[in-house]
Write a protein that holds these residues in place. Structure first.
Motif, PDB file in Angstrom:
ATOM      1  N   VAL A  44       0.855  -1.184   0.000  1.00 51.41           N
ATOM      2  CA  VAL A  44       0.000   0.000   0.000  1.00 51.41           C
ATOM      3  C   VAL A  44       0.892   1.236   0.000  1.00 51.41           C
ATOM      4  O   VAL A  44       2.018   1.204   0.491  1.00 51.41           O
ATOM      5  CB  VAL A  44      -0.939   0.033   1.233  1.00 51.41           C
ATOM      6  CG1 VAL A  44      -1.938  -1.087   1.182  1.00 51.41           C
ATOM      7  CG2 VAL A  44      -0.164   0.021   2.502  1.00 51.41           C
ATOM      8  N   ASP A  45       0.380   2.323  -0.584  1.00 54.42           N
ATOM      9  CA  ASP A  45       1.101   3.586  -0.526  1.00 54.42           C
ATOM     10  C   ASP A  45       0.845   4.221   0.828  1.00 54.42           C
ATOM     11  O   ASP A  45      -0.293   4.249   1.312  1.00 54.42           O
ATOM     12  CB  ASP A  45       0.620   4.529  -1.638  1.00 54.42           C
ATOM     13  CG  ASP A  45       1.054   4.045  -3.010  1.00 54.42           C
ATOM     14  OD1 ASP A  45       2.092   3.353  -3.078  1.00 54.42           O
ATOM     15  OD2 ASP A  45       0.363   4.357  -3.997  1.00 54.42           O
ATOM     16  N   PHE A  46       1.945   4.744   1.393  1.00 53.19           N
ATOM     17  CA  PHE A  46       1.828   5.331   2.715  1.00 53.19           C
ATOM     18  C   PHE A  46       2.547   6.674   2.694  1.00 53.19           C
ATOM     19  O   PHE A  46       3.750   6.735   2.498  1.00 53.19           O
ATOM     20  CB  PHE A  46       2.450   4.388   3.754  1.00 53.19           C
ATOM     21  CG  PHE A  46       2.363   4.899   5.156  1.00 53.19           C
ATOM     22  CD1 PHE A  46       1.153   4.970   5.817  1.00 53.19           C
ATOM     23  CD2 PHE A  46       3.506   5.300   5.830  1.00 53.19           C
ATOM     24  CE1 PHE A  46       1.077   5.424   7.115  1.00 53.19           C
ATOM     25  CE2 PHE A  46       3.441   5.759   7.121  1.00 53.19           C
ATOM     26  CZ  PHE A  46       2.217   5.828   7.774  1.00 53.19           C
ATOM     27  N   ASP A  47       1.797   7.737   2.808  1.00 50.54           N
ATOM     28  CA  ASP A  47       2.393   9.073   2.848  1.00 50.54           C
ATOM     29  C   ASP A  47       2.284   9.600   4.263  1.00 50.54           C
ATOM     30  O   ASP A  47       1.211   9.554   4.877  1.00 50.54           O
ATOM     31  CB  ASP A  47       1.648  10.025   1.908  1.00 50.54           C
ATOM     32  CG  ASP A  47       1.906   9.691   0.453  1.00 50.54           C
ATOM     33  OD1 ASP A  47       3.012   9.198   0.164  1.00 50.54           O
ATOM     34  OD2 ASP A  47       1.013   9.926  -0.384  1.00 50.54           O
ATOM     35  N   GLN A  48       3.422  10.111   4.704  1.00 52.81           N
ATOM     36  CA  GLN A  48       3.410  10.684   6.037  1.00 52.81           C
ATOM     37  C   GLN A  48       4.238  11.958   5.987  1.00 52.81           C
ATOM     38  O   GLN A  48       5.391  11.944   5.556  1.00 52.81           O
ATOM     39  CB  GLN A  48       4.008   9.719   7.057  1.00 52.81           C
ATOM     40  CG  GLN A  48       3.988  10.278   8.458  1.00 52.81           C
ATOM     41  CD  GLN A  48       4.541   9.292   9.471  1.00 52.81           C
ATOM     42  OE1 GLN A  48       5.024   8.234   9.116  1.00 52.81           O
ATOM     43  NE2 GLN A  48       4.476   9.642  10.728  1.00 52.81           N
ATOM     44  N   ASP A  49       3.670  13.059   6.367  1.00 50.07           N
ATOM     45  CA  ASP A  49       4.378  14.334   6.414  1.00 50.07           C
ATOM     46  C   ASP A  49       4.730  14.635   7.852  1.00 50.07           C
ATOM     47  O   ASP A  49       3.902  14.467   8.757  1.00 50.07           O
ATOM     48  CB  ASP A  49       3.493  15.469   5.875  1.00 50.07           C
ATOM     49  CG  ASP A  49       3.278  15.352   4.374  1.00 50.07           C
ATOM     50  OD1 ASP A  49       4.130  14.729   3.717  1.00 50.07           O
ATOM     51  OD2 ASP A  49       2.272  15.882   3.877  1.00 50.07           O
ATOM     52  N   VAL A  50       5.943  15.069   8.014  1.00 48.29           N
ATOM     53  CA  VAL A  50       6.374  15.513   9.330  1.00 48.29           C
ATOM     54  C   VAL A  50       6.733  16.982   9.201  1.00 48.29           C
ATOM     55  O   VAL A  50       7.556  17.356   8.369  1.00 48.29           O
ATOM     56  CB  VAL A  50       7.604  14.710   9.819  1.00 48.29           C
ATOM     57  CG1 VAL A  50       8.093  15.264  11.141  1.00 48.29           C
ATOM     58  CG2 VAL A  50       7.265  13.247   9.932  1.00 48.29           C
ATOM     59  N   ARG A  51       6.105  17.797   9.973  1.00 53.72           N
ATOM     60  CA  ARG A  51       6.387  19.231   9.947  1.00 53.72           C
ATOM     61  C   ARG A  51       7.036  19.591  11.273  1.00 53.72           C
ATOM     62  O   ARG A  51       6.542  19.230  12.340  1.00 53.72           O
ATOM     63  CB  ARG A  51       5.120  20.027   9.741  1.00 53.72           C
ATOM     64  CG  ARG A  51       4.490  19.738   8.398  1.00 53.72           C
ATOM     65  CD  ARG A  51       3.190  20.492   8.227  1.00 53.72           C
ATOM     66  NE  ARG A  51       2.510  20.034   7.044  1.00 53.72           N
ATOM     67  CZ  ARG A  51       2.492  20.700   5.910  1.00 53.72           C
ATOM     68  NH1 ARG A  51       3.118  21.845   5.819  1.00 53.72           N
ATOM     69  NH2 ARG A  51       1.837  20.221   4.872  1.00 53.72           N
ATOM     70  N   ALA A  52       8.166  20.302  11.130  1.00 55.73           N
ATOM     71  CA  ALA A  52       8.890  20.706  12.329  1.00 55.73           C
ATOM     72  C   ALA A  52       9.551  22.048  12.065  1.00 55.73           C
ATOM     73  O   ALA A  52       9.824  22.410  10.928  1.00 55.73           O
ATOM     74  CB  ALA A  52       9.941  19.664  12.686  1.00 55.73           C
TER      75      ALA A  52
END
Length: 182
Positions: A44-52
């Protein structure tokens, strides 16, 4: 007596442990093994954004500067561009430095020619002096001129060294690889 009592108790404990391990109950497989579930794996495609937020700091940082003054004629890397270790970053009028070096070499050649001429002159005057044809004063003048020619050669050799160094310093190189910052 204490030893005998201690041995008795140790032997009793050992027999009790043996008796407990030799019981007639048999452990079943279901009691020992945990249950396992089987699932089919799918991609499965898994997108995760981390903003810091924070500050970035370079691990290595240096200020580079030229050893000589002059007009910058070439800037090899723009701000933010990557540079390899030892790569030339700035050139400061290298053509002028090359011309200065060539002029210094020409002056050195003149000084060496003058030195050879003065050496020949001293040898002639010494020969004439040994035959009492030339004066002592004339010999001293020739020897002084030879010393001046020799010091002129040394001065011009030093000037060639300075011009060579200036030509080398006209190129500023990166001390290590990395991006160029302001």
């Amino acid at each position: 007596m204490i030893r005998l009592t201690l041995r008795f108790w140790m032997a009793t404990l050992a027999l009790a442990a043996l008796a407990a391990g030799c019981s007639e109950e048999v452990a079943t497989t279901e009691e020992v093994l945990p249950s396992v579930s089987v699932v089919e794996v799918e991609a499965v495609d898994f997108d995760q954004d981390v903003r810091a937020s924070g500050d970035l700091r370079a691990r290595f940082q240096t200020m580079i500067a030229a050893e000589i003054a002059g007009r910058v004629t070439e800037l090899s890397v723009d701000e933010g561009g990557a540079v390899a270790q030892g790569a030339v970053v700035i050139k400061i009028d290298p053509e002028r430095r090359r011309l200065d070096l060539e002029a210094a070499k020409a002056r050195l050649a003149q000084a060496r020619a003058n030195f050879r001429q003065e050496t020949s002159k001293v040898e002639r005057v010494r020969k004439l002096r040994s035959e009492n044809i030339s004066s002592v004063e004339r010999l001293e003048e020739a020897e002084t001129a030879l010393l001046l020619a020799e010091s002129s050669v040394r001065a011009e050799e030093a000037a060639v060294g300075v011009a060579t160094r200036a030509l080398k310093d006209a190129s500023v190189s990166a001390p290590f690889a990395g991006p160029v910052a302001k």
